[in-house]
Design a protein around this motif. Structure first.
Motif, PDB file in Angstrom:
ATOM      1  N   ASP A  52       0.832  -1.202   0.000  1.00 25.75           N
ATOM      2  CA  ASP A  52       0.000   0.000   0.000  1.00 25.75           C
ATOM      3  C   ASP A  52       0.866   1.251   0.000  1.00 25.75           C
ATOM      4  N   VAL A  53       1.882   1.242   0.839  1.00 26.72           N
ATOM      5  CA  VAL A  53       2.774   2.398   0.959  1.00 26.72           C
ATOM      6  C   VAL A  53       3.474   2.660  -0.368  1.00 26.72           C
ATOM      7  N   GLU A  58       4.232   5.874  -5.337  1.00 31.42           N
ATOM      8  CA  GLU A  58       4.256   5.964  -6.792  1.00 31.42           C
ATOM      9  C   GLU A  58       3.196   6.941  -7.305  1.00 31.42           C
ATOM     10  N   ALA A  59       2.007   6.888  -6.731  1.00 33.88           N
ATOM     11  CA  ALA A  59       0.939   7.807  -7.150  1.00 33.88           C
ATOM     12  C   ALA A  59       1.291   9.245  -6.806  1.00 33.88           C
ATOM     13  N   ARG A  60       1.877   9.446  -5.632  1.00 34.58           N
ATOM     14  CA  ARG A  60       2.281  10.795  -5.223  1.00 34.58           C
ATOM     15  C   ARG A  60       3.343  11.340  -6.167  1.00 34.58           C
ATOM     16  N   GLU A  61       4.334  10.538  -6.500  1.00 35.37           N
ATOM     17  CA  GLU A  61       5.389  10.975  -7.407  1.00 35.37           C
ATOM     18  C   GLU A  61       4.827  11.311  -8.786  1.00 35.37           C
ATOM     19  N   ALA A  62       3.916  10.489  -9.287  1.00 37.35           N
ATOM     20  CA  ALA A  62       3.288  10.763 -10.578  1.00 37.35           C
ATOM     21  C   ALA A  62       2.505  12.071 -10.526  1.00 37.35           C
TER      22      ALA A  62
END
Length: 80
Positions: A52-53, A58-62
């Motif tokens: 999950d982390v 990955e979503a935050r970086e994108a």
């Protein structure tokens, strides 16, 4: 004795972020107090699995990359 006021300098980006978080019935002082009283993220320690982390990272970086791209193109309004 009346309310004491202090001046605080914010970057334009920080001001816009604060403005977006402000509710219609709140002053800027109200929103700052509400935001600093919210639970710290450390309270969620252990609530997520390692997978999950990593997915969140990955979503935050994108998201950061997409924002940087929009900003470099002059499109910083989140509605675009």
């Amino acid at each position: 004795m009346g309310t004491e006021y202090k001046n605080v300098r914010l970057t334009a980006d920080a001001y816009e972020t604060l403005k977006r978080r402000k509710r219609d019935d709140e002053s800027f002082s109200d929103v700052v107090e509400r935001l600093v009283e919210e639970r710290p993220i450390s309270d969620l320690a252990g609530a997520l699995s390692g997978n999950d982390v990593e997915t969140i990272r990955e979503a935050r970086e994108a998201s950061y990359e997409a924002y940087a791209d929009r900003r470099s193109e002059g499109l910083t309004d989140r509605s675009q």
